[in-house]
Design a protein around this motif. Structure first.
Motif, PDB file in Angstrom:
ATOM      1  N   VAL A 397      44.266  50.136  43.338  1.00 35.74           N
ATOM      2  CA  VAL A 397      44.101  49.329  42.124  1.00 35.74           C
ATOM      3  C   VAL A 397      43.055  49.914  41.186  1.00 35.74           C
ATOM      4  O   VAL A 397      42.986  49.539  40.016  1.00 35.74           O
ATOM      5  CB  VAL A 397      43.722  47.871  42.483  1.00 35.74           C
ATOM      6  CG1 VAL A 397      44.829  47.227  43.276  1.00 35.74           C
ATOM      7  CG2 VAL A 397      42.411  47.798  43.254  1.00 35.74           C
ATOM      8  N   ASN A 398      42.234  50.818  41.707  1.00 36.76           N
ATOM      9  CA  ASN A 398      41.164  51.425  40.914  1.00 36.76           C
ATOM     10  C   ASN A 398      41.019  52.879  41.350  1.00 36.76           C
ATOM     11  O   ASN A 398      40.211  53.189  42.224  1.00 36.76           O
ATOM     12  CB  ASN A 398      39.857  50.645  41.123  1.00 36.76           C
ATOM     13  CG  ASN A 398      38.694  51.237  40.339  1.00 36.76           C
ATOM     14  OD1 ASN A 398      38.872  52.147  39.534  1.00 36.76           O
ATOM     15  ND2 ASN A 398      37.494  50.725  40.585  1.00 36.76           N
ATOM     16  N   ARG A 427      39.998  43.223  44.892  1.00 38.34           N
ATOM     17  CA  ARG A 427      39.104  42.679  43.867  1.00 38.34           C
ATOM     18  C   ARG A 427      38.368  43.770  43.087  1.00 38.34           C
ATOM     19  O   ARG A 427      37.744  43.472  42.055  1.00 38.34           O
ATOM     20  CB  ARG A 427      38.084  41.750  44.510  1.00 38.34           C
ATOM     21  CG  ARG A 427      38.636  40.371  44.881  1.00 38.34           C
ATOM     22  CD  ARG A 427      38.950  39.589  43.633  1.00 38.34           C
ATOM     23  NE  ARG A 427      39.189  38.174  43.906  1.00 38.34           N
ATOM     24  CZ  ARG A 427      39.365  37.264  42.972  1.00 38.34           C
ATOM     25  NH1 ARG A 427      39.319  37.620  41.709  1.00 38.34           N
ATOM     26  NH2 ARG A 427      39.599  36.016  43.276  1.00 38.34           N
ATOM     27  N   THR A 428      38.381  45.009  43.584  1.00 34.37           N
ATOM     28  CA  THR A 428      37.638  46.076  42.885  1.00 34.37           C
ATOM     29  C   THR A 428      38.261  46.436  41.550  1.00 34.37           C
ATOM     30  O   THR A 428      37.690  47.208  40.788  1.00 34.37           O
ATOM     31  CB  THR A 428      37.554  47.337  43.770  1.00 34.37           C
ATOM     32  OG1 THR A 428      38.888  47.792  44.090  1.00 34.37           O
ATOM     33  CG2 THR A 428      36.799  47.066  45.050  1.00 34.37           C
ATOM     34  N   ARG A 429      39.420  45.888  41.273  1.00 33.63           N
ATOM     35  CA  ARG A 429      40.010  46.119  39.949  1.00 33.63           C
ATOM     36  C   ARG A 429      39.174  45.471  38.857  1.00 33.63           C
ATOM     37  O   ARG A 429      39.105  45.967  37.725  1.00 33.63           O
ATOM     38  CB  ARG A 429      41.438  45.561  39.924  1.00 33.63           C
ATOM     39  CG  ARG A 429      42.172  45.827  38.622  1.00 33.63           C
ATOM     40  CD  ARG A 429      43.567  45.227  38.657  1.00 33.63           C
ATOM     41  NE  ARG A 429      44.273  45.465  37.418  1.00 33.63           N
ATOM     42  CZ  ARG A 429      45.437  44.917  37.098  1.00 33.63           C
ATOM     43  NH1 ARG A 429      46.008  44.097  37.967  1.00 33.63           N
ATOM     44  NH2 ARG A 429      46.028  45.170  35.960  1.00 33.63           N
ATOM     45  N   THR A 430      38.521  44.339  39.182  1.00 33.03           N
ATOM     46  CA  THR A 430      37.767  43.604  38.165  1.00 33.03           C
ATOM     47  C   THR A 430      36.303  43.388  38.524  1.00 33.03           C
ATOM     48  O   THR A 430      35.511  43.040  37.655  1.00 33.03           O
ATOM     49  CB  THR A 430      38.404  42.218  37.934  1.00 33.03           C
ATOM     50  OG1 THR A 430      38.532  41.553  39.195  1.00 33.03           O
ATOM     51  CG2 THR A 430      39.777  42.367  37.299  1.00 33.03           C
ATOM     52  N   LEU A 431      35.930  43.570  39.811  1.00 32.98           N
ATOM     53  CA  LEU A 431      34.551  43.327  40.235  1.00 32.98           C
ATOM     54  C   LEU A 431      33.956  44.590  40.833  1.00 32.98           C
ATOM     55  O   LEU A 431      34.669  45.400  41.427  1.00 32.98           O
ATOM     56  CB  LEU A 431      34.494  42.208  41.278  1.00 32.98           C
ATOM     57  CG  LEU A 431      34.987  40.809  40.870  1.00 32.98           C
ATOM     58  CD1 LEU A 431      34.926  39.880  42.077  1.00 32.98           C
ATOM     59  CD2 LEU A 431      34.151  40.259  39.732  1.00 32.98           C
ATOM     60  N   THR A 432      32.650  44.756  40.710  1.00 34.46           N
ATOM     61  CA  THR A 432      31.960  45.842  41.407  1.00 34.46           C
ATOM     62  C   THR A 432      31.780  45.445  42.873  1.00 34.46           C
ATOM     63  O   THR A 432      31.864  44.259  43.219  1.00 34.46           O
ATOM     64  CB  THR A 432      30.584  46.123  40.792  1.00 34.46           C
ATOM     65  OG1 THR A 432      29.731  44.990  41.031  1.00 34.46           O
ATOM     66  CG2 THR A 432      30.690  46.383  39.301  1.00 34.46           C
ATOM     67  N   GLU A 435      29.074  42.889  43.201  1.00 32.95           N
ATOM     68  CA  GLU A 435      29.494  41.530  42.845  1.00 32.95           C
ATOM     69  C   GLU A 435      30.337  40.907  43.962  1.00 32.95           C
ATOM     70  O   GLU A 435      30.217  39.707  44.254  1.00 32.95           O
ATOM     71  CB  GLU A 435      30.285  41.571  41.537  1.00 32.95           C
ATOM     72  CG  GLU A 435      29.403  41.876  40.325  1.00 32.95           C
ATOM     73  CD  GLU A 435      30.203  42.193  39.082  1.00 32.95           C
ATOM     74  OE1 GLU A 435      29.655  42.044  37.976  1.00 32.95           O
ATOM     75  OE2 GLU A 435      31.380  42.621  39.204  1.00 32.95           O
ATOM     76  N   LYS A 449      43.629  36.588  46.208  1.00 31.90           N
ATOM     77  CA  LYS A 449      44.710  37.274  45.496  1.00 31.90           C
ATOM     78  C   LYS A 449      45.321  38.354  46.361  1.00 31.90           C
ATOM     79  O   LYS A 449      44.954  39.521  46.296  1.00 31.90           O
ATOM     80  CB  LYS A 449      44.194  37.863  44.183  1.00 31.90           C
ATOM     81  CG  LYS A 449      43.794  36.787  43.181  1.00 31.90           C
ATOM     82  CD  LYS A 449      43.462  37.370  41.831  1.00 31.90           C
ATOM     83  CE  LYS A 449      43.149  36.275  40.819  1.00 31.90           C
ATOM     84  NZ  LYS A 449      42.830  36.820  39.482  1.00 31.90           N
TER      85      LYS A 449
END
Length: 865
Positions: A397-398, A427-432, A435, A449
């Motif tokens: 995703v990233n 979640r690394t697509r939108t969060l560090t 985080e 998700k």
């Protein structure tokens, strides 16, 4: 530059196709391309170019052909001369035959690993490299035959992949059968392809045609494999392929190896939800395995019939399955058995007893519990595998994702649970990663998700744990919630007393993979524990149990069984800290008693820095009082305020930590000062441990005040005997250290220090281990300076871990002395200044500070001289 030999021999430069020349230059290029990157011997090239009638001067003739080929290629460096022969200087993938071989091998491997989609893609790409018959315009029959065999094998594998995907081309297979009428593998593919298209009669006729031809041409019957396909079609079976995996498989090599070596006909992979049992089962299975997903099922036998492509008949489903599987040598994968565990066990036993060549691989959160079953636990991934999985999924995703320390922290916090790690990685697509790590205290809201196409129980972290929770009985849920209260796992005794259920309920939780049992302790994965703790808390009962344990253990820590009891309290350290935290918030007076009862354990363990925070919070909520418990709290939370409190204590002393804290903070008593009630009470004590401590203290003080070394040694030996008769290692080590100071023999001093170090190491007393390591370095300083330096560094490291400023300062002072002796006064001063900066309150720190200041004065005097 690219060279093609899968068809007419060709060479292409970036500018286009090159004119290679006549038959001999083309043959020379082909022979070099077949072994691209390797040196081809001269005699081999001569044989290939000229056969049995080489020219008289074959070497010169070959050199002439090489020259022509070099001119044709336009780059003489492409054909290198070596003493043994010539070499085509290209990478392997710049020759189509080598590129084909690599792609075909990868495709066949993907097919063997149960990934027909990838196999089709790779094999199709490989076969597209062919432009006609191999080496079509040169005379190299042996090489051409070998390449054509590789091509035939790749074509067969491609057909197999397409059959598994349900999209084989019947006409293509019929054409191949006409070209190779005795190839039984192709005949089997034709039968399967026809059957997949609903042309069962034609498929059965294809078998009859094969049987007749084999009898006429070879006088043989069809092979067992071809007959098995025939039987499958007769029974109307259209077995489903194993589910193709969309992501790479990470880790689990140990489990894969164990599964491969097991000979049991029933192997059950057990573990908590989200541990990756299904993925592991699919990875370990052969392509011919039969996969039955029981998660959405209500009837195990019906689901198995469906997976085999069989319809229900008047026969009982179990008997229908027996007929279908009796002669098959295959593996049946029963996935997600836990909610139909009784049915799964009954069907497994029936099939294993009626189908002698069948093996079953089950996945479940608990064992099937039948005779002959072998369990293969699927634990969480280890740290290295966890991070590898996180990185792999995060890059989906990233693509720019780079692992960091937070990646490691996330994987550890998620217990190495693959599903949780994959959800976090998404979640690394939108969060560090920072985080994500900061939000894991609410992991069930964060990790929601998942794959929309996955089963509902695998789309969120809460769903996967809830699936297990819903399968529990009321008693099992009650005990699971109670056990979730424990921070660091629990013993059987603690579970029974705090949880209020007997061992059968606990064993059920272990069997259902909600609880792990290891070395007499029972614990939950943190994710499961957090879920279960939301349903019930038993903190008051938990605190009462561990307070009773602390009170029972405290006197044992100063007797013969101290090692065993210290180990027991260490195992319960997280629970003990949890009890103190809860009592501080809900029952401060209980917390005050608990702190007192744990004070000696904390001292031995070197936990004073760790407990300082909770001690300060407790100090803020309890009223001031002239009690031993309050003095201990002050010594831990506000040592600068405790000095006056010693004089208010009436005695007698109940907790020896009072005496140790008094000595550490106030230092040796002033012999000219008035005696206190506490001193009198201490000397009147009948506690043998306190008597030993008094003897140790008097021996040291009498030597300091009178200088009578012999009397001090005699008193110390009496105190040593007192501690040793109790089996008490801490006190014995203190006296051994005094004796090491008293002796005038440096080798004896070192031996006594080693004995003291062994005693505190056996006990596990962290502070003393660091302190005596520094003392050992002191006593080595004039015997072996290099070893002394190593010991100072080790003492420094241990003191840093234990938070001991005075011990760190003294170790740095020792290193400064070594630097000074080696002629590096600047380094010596740097070390001493560093030691000076970190010292604070208390007699021991004041003493260390004085030692450092004296060393600085001596260093300055030496530099001026």
């Amino acid at each position: 530059m690219h060279v093609g030999i899968l068809g007419p021999v060709e060479a292409h430069s970036p500018d286009g196709k090159l004119a290679v020349g006549g038959p001999r230059p083309r043959t020379l290029l082909a022979m070099l391309a077949l072994r691209v990157g390797d040196v081809v011997p001269l005699d081999r090239l001569v044989d290939e170019l000229y056969g049995s009638e080489p020219p008289a001067d074959a070497a010169n003739a070959l050199q002439g052909q090489v020259s022509r080929l070099r001119r044709a290629l336009g780059d003489a460096s492409l054909i290198e001369f070596h003493s043994a022969g010539y070499r085509l200087a290209l990478a392997a993938d710049q020759v189509d035959a080598h590129r084909f071989a690599s792609l075909a091998a990868d495709g066949q491997q993907a097919l063997e690993q149960g990934d027909p989609q990838a196999a089709e893609s790779l094999l199709s790409e490989a076969l597209q490299l062919w432009r006609g018959p191999a080496l079509a315009d040169v005379d190299a029959a042996d090489h051409a035959t070998r390449l054509e065999q590789q091509r035939s094998s790749a074509v067969s594998a491609l057909i197999a992949a397409r059959i598994r995907l349900g999209r084989a081309d019947v006409q293509e297979i019929q054409g191949l059968v006409r070209q190779n009428p005795l190839d039984e593998r192709l005949r089997g593919y034709l039968m399967q392809a026809l059957n997949q298209q609903g042309r069962q009669a034609e498929a059965l006729q294809a078998f009859e045609d094969a049987r007749s031809l084999l009898a006429d041409e070879l006088g043989a019957d069809p092979s067992p494999e071809l007959r098995a396909v025939h039987v499958q079609i007769l029974r109307g079976q259209t077995q489903r392929e194993l589910p193709a995996q969309l992501t790479s498989f990470v880790g689990r090599q140990e489990e894969l190896q164990r599964i491969a070596t097991l000979t049991s006909r029933l192997v059950t992979l057990t573990g908590p939800g989200g541990a990756g049992k299904t993925r592991l089962a699919l990875q370990s299975a052969t392509p011919s395995a039969i996969f039955v997903d029981l998660a959405p099922a209500k009837d195990v036998a019906a689901a198995t019939l469906h997976a085999l492509g069989l319809k229900e008949t008047v026969l009982e489903p179990e008997d229908r399955l027996t007929l279908a599987l009796r002669e098959r040598n295959t593996v049946l994968i029963l996935d997600n058995c836990e909610h139909l565990i009784v049915q799964a066990a009954q069907l497994a036993q029936h099939l294993l007893s009626t189908c002698p060549r069948l093996r079953i691989l089950a996945t479940s959160r608990e064992a099937l519990g039948i005779t002959g079953e072998t369990l293969c636990p699927v634990p969480p991934l280890n740290p290295e595998q966890s991070v590898a999985l996180f990185v792999d999924r995060a890059r989906l995703v990233n693509p720019a994702f780079v692992r960091d320390q937070y990646t490691v922290d996330i994987c550890r916090e998620l217990d190495g649970l693959p599903l949780a790690i994959e959800l976090a990685a998404a979640r690394t697509r939108t969060l560090t990663t920072q985080e994500i790590a900061d939000r894991l205290n609410d992991r069930f809201r964060l990790l929601t998700k998942g794959n929309r196409a996955a089963a509902p129980r695998h789309q969120t972290l809460r769903a996967v744990v809830e699936w297990s929770w819903d399968l529990l009985s009321e008693d099992e849920r009650d005990l699971a919630a109670s056990l979730a209260t424990f921070s660091g796992g629990a013993t059987l005794e603690a579970v029974e007393q705090v949880g209020g259920h007997d061992i059968e309920v606990l064993e059920a939780l272990v069997d259902k993979s909600l609880v792990e049992a290891n070395d007499g302790r029972y614990r939950m994965l943190e994710t499961i524990r957090e879920f279960c703790s939301q349903h019930k808390r038993v903190d008051a009962e938990h605190t009462a149990y561990f307070h009773a344990l602390a009170r029972r253990a405290d006197p044992e820590l100063r007797q013969r069984n101290q090692v065993r009891w210290f180990a027991r309290l260490t195992a319960e350290h997280a629970n003990l800290m949890q009890a103190v935290e809860w009592a501080t918030s809900h029952d401060p007076e209980l917390a005050l008693r608990l702190v007192s009862d744990l004070s000696w354990y904390w001292y031995l363990k070197g936990s004073r820095t760790e407990v300082e925070g909770v001690a300060r919070r407790l100090l803020a909520v309890v009223p001031e009082q002239s009690t031993e418990e309050y003095a201990i709290l002050l010594a831990l939370a506000a040592p600068e305020r405790v000095r006056n409190k010693w004089h208010e204590l009436p005695g007698p002393i109940k907790q020896p930590f009072v005496l140790i804290a008094w000595a550490m903070l106030d230092g040796p008593p002033d012999p000219t000062a008035p005696r206190t009630r506490l001193q009198d009470e201490m000397e009147r004590s009948e506690d043998p441990w306190i008597q030993g401590l008094i003897g140790f203290s008097k021996s040291y003080l009498s030597w300091v005040s009178t200088g009578d070394r012999a009397a001090a040694i005699e008193q110390s030996r009496t105190a040593l005997h007192q501690f040793q008769s109790l089996g008490e290692r801490w006190g014995a080590a203190q006296v051994l250290d005094v004796l090491a100071n008293l002796t005038e023999d440096p080798h004896e001093a070192l031996a006594l220090t080693d004995e003291a170090l062994r005693a505190v190491t056996e006990l596990g007393a962290a502070e003393e281990m660091a302190e005596f390591r520094g003392r050992r370095a002191d006593r080595l300083l004039d015997l072996d300076q290099d070893e002394a330096e190593r010991e100072y560094h080790q003492a420094l490291e241990m003191a840093t871990q234990a938070g001991l400023a005075a011990t760190r300062a003294l170790a740095n002072a020792g290193l400064a002395k070594i630097a000074q002796r080696r002629g590096d006064p600047a380094r010596a001063e740097q070390l001493l200044r560093e030691a000076q900066r970190e010292l604070g309150f208390g007699w021991m720190q004041e003493s260390a500070k004085q030692y450092v200041e004296d060393a600085l004065t001596e260093l300055a005097r030496t530099r001026e001289a």
